[in-house]
Design a protein around this motif. Sequence first.
Motif, mmCIF file in Angstrom:
data_model
loop_
_atom_site.group_PDB
_atom_site.id
_atom_site.type_symbol
_atom_site.label_atom_id
_atom_site.label_comp_id
_atom_site.label_asym_id
_atom_site.label_seq_id
_atom_site.Cartn_x
_atom_site.Cartn_y
_atom_site.Cartn_z
ATOM 1 N N GLY A 1 53.798 79.211 32.915
ATOM 2 C CA GLY A 1 54.550 79.779 34.042
ATOM 3 C C GLY A 1 53.669 80.196 35.203
ATOM 4 N N PRO B 1 51.570 78.559 38.875
ATOM 5 C CA PRO B 1 52.094 77.786 40.011
ATOM 6 C C PRO B 1 52.606 76.395 39.626
ATOM 7 C CG PRO B 1 49.715 78.120 40.210
ATOM 8 C CD PRO B 1 50.188 79.008 39.105
ATOM 9 N N THR C 1 56.717 80.343 28.385
ATOM 10 C CA THR C 1 55.417 80.799 28.864
ATOM 11 C C THR C 1 55.034 82.133 28.247
ATOM 12 O OG1 THR C 1 54.069 81.212 30.824
ATOM 13 C CG2 THR C 1 56.361 81.941 30.954
ATOM 14 N N PHE D 1 54.404 85.110 33.250
ATOM 15 C CA PHE D 1 54.555 84.431 34.534
ATOM 16 C C PHE D 1 53.425 84.799 35.499
ATOM 17 C CE2 PHE D 1 58.944 83.863 33.131
ATOM 18 C CZ PHE D 1 59.067 82.511 33.420
ATOM 19 N N SER E 1 45.693 83.641 39.022
ATOM 20 C CA SER E 1 45.271 84.388 40.213
ATOM 21 C C SER E 1 46.007 85.717 40.368
ATOM 22 C CB SER E 1 45.347 83.531 41.476
ATOM 23 O OG SER E 1 46.602 82.974 41.610
ATOM 24 N N SER F 1 43.758 88.466 41.285
ATOM 25 C CA SER F 1 43.100 88.478 42.608
ATOM 26 C C SER F 1 43.695 89.548 43.504
ATOM 27 C CB SER F 1 43.296 87.140 43.304
ATOM 28 O OG SER F 1 42.220 86.326 43.049
ATOM 29 N N LYS G 1 53.984 82.052 22.938
ATOM 30 C CA LYS G 1 52.812 81.185 23.071
ATOM 31 C C LYS G 1 53.041 79.915 22.273
ATOM 32 C CE LYS G 1 47.903 81.192 22.377
ATOM 33 N NZ LYS G 1 46.776 81.754 21.693
ATOM 34 N N GLY H 1 47.380 75.756 32.102
ATOM 35 C CA GLY H 1 46.233 76.255 32.861
ATOM 36 C C GLY H 1 44.987 76.477 32.041
ATOM 37 N N ASP I 1 45.500 73.241 36.122
ATOM 38 C CA ASP I 1 44.135 73.453 35.630
ATOM 39 C C ASP I 1 43.892 72.972 34.200
ATOM 40 O OD1 ASP I 1 43.861 74.679 38.051
ATOM 41 O OD2 ASP I 1 42.924 76.490 37.262
ATOM 42 N N GLN J 1 43.274 74.642 42.318
ATOM 43 C CA GLN J 1 43.777 75.632 43.274
ATOM 44 C C GLN J 1 45.269 75.816 43.030
ATOM 45 O OE1 GLN J 1 42.034 77.054 46.628
ATOM 46 N NE2 GLN J 1 40.995 77.240 44.694
ATOM 47 N N ALA K 1 47.867 72.837 41.962
ATOM 48 C CA ALA K 1 48.623 72.931 40.699
ATOM 49 C C ALA K 1 50.121 72.754 40.973
ATOM 50 C CB ALA K 1 48.356 74.280 40.038
HETATM 51 C C1 FAD Z 1 40.067 85.195 39.730
HETATM 52 C C2 FAD Z 1 40.701 83.942 40.281
HETATM 53 C C3 FAD Z 1 40.996 83.860 41.623
HETATM 54 C C4 FAD Z 1 41.586 82.707 42.140
HETATM 55 N N1 FAD Z 1 41.860 82.684 43.473
HETATM 56 C C5 FAD Z 1 42.486 81.604 43.975
HETATM 57 C C6 FAD Z 1 42.823 81.564 45.357
HETATM 58 O O1 FAD Z 1 42.545 82.504 46.114
HETATM 59 N N2 FAD Z 1 43.482 80.463 45.809
HETATM 60 C C7 FAD Z 1 43.798 79.400 44.996
HETATM 61 O O2 FAD Z 1 44.431 78.457 45.470
HETATM 62 N N3 FAD Z 1 43.462 79.402 43.705
HETATM 63 C C8 FAD Z 1 42.806 80.467 43.174
HETATM 64 N N4 FAD Z 1 42.450 80.465 41.863
HETATM 65 C C9 FAD Z 1 42.718 79.267 41.058
HETATM 66 C C10 FAD Z 1 44.203 79.237 40.679
HETATM 67 O O3 FAD Z 1 44.567 80.514 40.164
HETATM 68 C C11 FAD Z 1 44.455 78.146 39.646
HETATM 69 O O4 FAD Z 1 44.029 76.910 40.134
HETATM 70 C C12 FAD Z 1 45.938 78.077 39.311
HETATM 71 O O5 FAD Z 1 46.415 79.316 38.826
HETATM 72 C C13 FAD Z 1 46.232 76.992 38.271
HETATM 73 O O6 FAD Z 1 47.592 77.017 38.031
HETATM 74 P P1 FAD Z 1 48.224 76.436 36.680
HETATM 75 O O7 FAD Z 1 49.698 76.594 36.850
HETATM 76 O O8 FAD Z 1 47.666 75.126 36.384
HETATM 77 O O9 FAD Z 1 47.721 77.390 35.496
HETATM 78 P P2 FAD Z 1 47.638 78.952 35.316
HETATM 79 O O10 FAD Z 1 47.708 79.661 36.599
HETATM 80 O O11 FAD Z 1 46.465 79.183 34.441
HETATM 81 O O12 FAD Z 1 48.967 79.294 34.496
HETATM 82 C C14 FAD Z 1 49.081 78.940 33.154
HETATM 83 C C15 FAD Z 1 50.323 79.566 32.583
HETATM 84 O O13 FAD Z 1 50.501 79.122 31.245
HETATM 85 C C16 FAD Z 1 50.718 80.207 30.370
HETATM 86 N N5 FAD Z 1 50.147 79.805 29.069
HETATM 87 C C17 FAD Z 1 48.849 79.567 28.761
HETATM 88 N N6 FAD Z 1 48.736 79.157 27.481
HETATM 89 C C18 FAD Z 1 49.998 79.131 26.994
HETATM 90 C C19 FAD Z 1 50.536 78.765 25.721
HETATM 91 N N7 FAD Z 1 49.781 78.343 24.709
HETATM 92 N N8 FAD Z 1 51.877 78.860 25.554
HETATM 93 C C20 FAD Z 1 52.689 79.289 26.574
HETATM 94 N N9 FAD Z 1 52.219 79.634 27.786
HETATM 95 C C21 FAD Z 1 50.889 79.543 27.991
HETATM 96 C C22 FAD Z 1 50.019 81.376 31.028
HETATM 97 O O14 FAD Z 1 50.591 82.614 30.616
HETATM 98 C C23 FAD Z 1 50.289 81.084 32.504
HETATM 99 O O15 FAD Z 1 51.560 81.545 32.882
HETATM 100 C C24 FAD Z 1 41.867 81.605 41.307
HETATM 101 C C25 FAD Z 1 41.568 81.687 39.950
HETATM 102 C C26 FAD Z 1 40.993 82.838 39.429
HETATM 103 C C27 FAD Z 1 40.682 82.919 37.949
#
Ligand code: FAD
Length: 308
Positions: free
Chosen positions: A9, A11, A31, A34, A38, A41, A81, A112, A277, A285, A289
């Motif tokens: 959950g 982006p 998820t 949610f 980030s 941040s 999870k 992610g 990710d 980013q 994503a």
């Molecule tokens: C400290 C920090 C600062 C950042 N700052 C920026 C910024 O300023 N600008 C920018 O564009 N990007 C930034 N990023 C990068 C950005 O946060 C990521 O690229 C983005 O969040 C990736 O999105 P995602 O949806 O792929 O995964 P994630 O954001 O990692 O979300 C994954 C989701 O899956 C869930 N999940 C994980 N494992 C399981 C499981 N086994 N079962 C069920 N649910 C699960 C988690 O709870 C979460 O909701 C930052 C990252 C960090 C760590």
Amino acid sequence: MYDLIILGGGPAGTAVAVYAARKQLKTAIITSEFGGQSIVSEKIYNWIGTPEISGVELGSSFKKHILYYKGPFLDIIEGEKITKINKKDNIFLSETESGKKYESKTVIITTGSGRRKLEAINADKFENKGIIYCASCDGPLFIDQDVIVVGGGNSAFESASQLLAYCKSVTLIHRRDEFKADEITIKKLLQNPKFKTILNAEIIKVDGDQFVNSLTYKDKITNEEVTIPATGIFVEIGQTPNIEFAKDILKIDEFNKIIVDPTTQMTSVPGIWAAGDCTNGKYHQNNIAAGQGVTALEDAYLWIQNNL
Ligand SMILES: Cc1cc2nc3c(=O)[nH]c(=O)nc-3n(C[C@H](O)[C@H](O)[C@H](O)COP(=O)(O)OP(=O)(O)OC[C@H]3O[C@@H](n4cnc5c(N)ncnc54)[C@H](O)[C@@H]3O)c2cc1C
């Protein structure tokens, strides 16, 4: 039986859920929580259309957007999870830690990544006893103290910047001979007299009693071992994908990332897509994503029309 199950959950998962609901696919989003990575941040300046927003606010806006579509086409399962995905007779079975099982015709994985752990003697022993993985969550416990940040990328510099607001000193230690963070960020922090950097350092051990009181590293140029006092060690050495549950079924690269076709986000198994990710996409980013999530959903939608 769902048409689609979305795992995660952040982006990417949010974008998939919004597009799936609008296309009226029978969908469930499962998820742990949610918002995504980030949410820790303090400020995000590059979420397109929003000049600045706190991570927490961005996370709650994702949840709000998903809740807007909660209804006959979208089930929301929060706090679960995923531990396994299996395929049987063209049906996918997603299992959760609490033992629940959900069936679907397609799956989009957006789980992610999480923090890579510090590898050093005593690092496990002092986790949450001075070794910290979230500066914005726990940094304020270290007011007026000497702290260390381990890492050399933007996350490390962002953490150092937050800590400099209230810590006595911040020493940033990096294993390479140059930093990976943006030039503009590095320059800004180097102007702060409370900030110091150490390059070419291999961290060996962490010491302390109940809590951390020092860190020892080896200077990779001189081979000298140096111990520096610190009460907090903030670790920012990168991410590791949350994909354990999919390892038996999908092709994974040498960095533990799900291999996808970048034009469609489809994985090695037809019927499963991945975005964000957890994939082998080169850049990570929020905007990327979300965009990859939309690509995955568009392709999944077409695939459902043509194959099921
Ligand atoms: C400290 C920090 C600062 C950042 N700052 C920026 C910024 O300023 N600008 C920018 O564009 N990007 C930034 N990023 C990068 C950005 O946060 C990521 O690229 C983005 O969040 C990736 O999105 P995602 O949806 O792929 O995964 P994630 O954001 O990692 O979300 C994954 C989701 O899956 C869930 N999940 C994980 N494992 C399981 C499981 N086994 N079962 C069920 N649910 C699960 C988690 O709870 C979460 O909701 C930052 C990252 C960090 C760590």
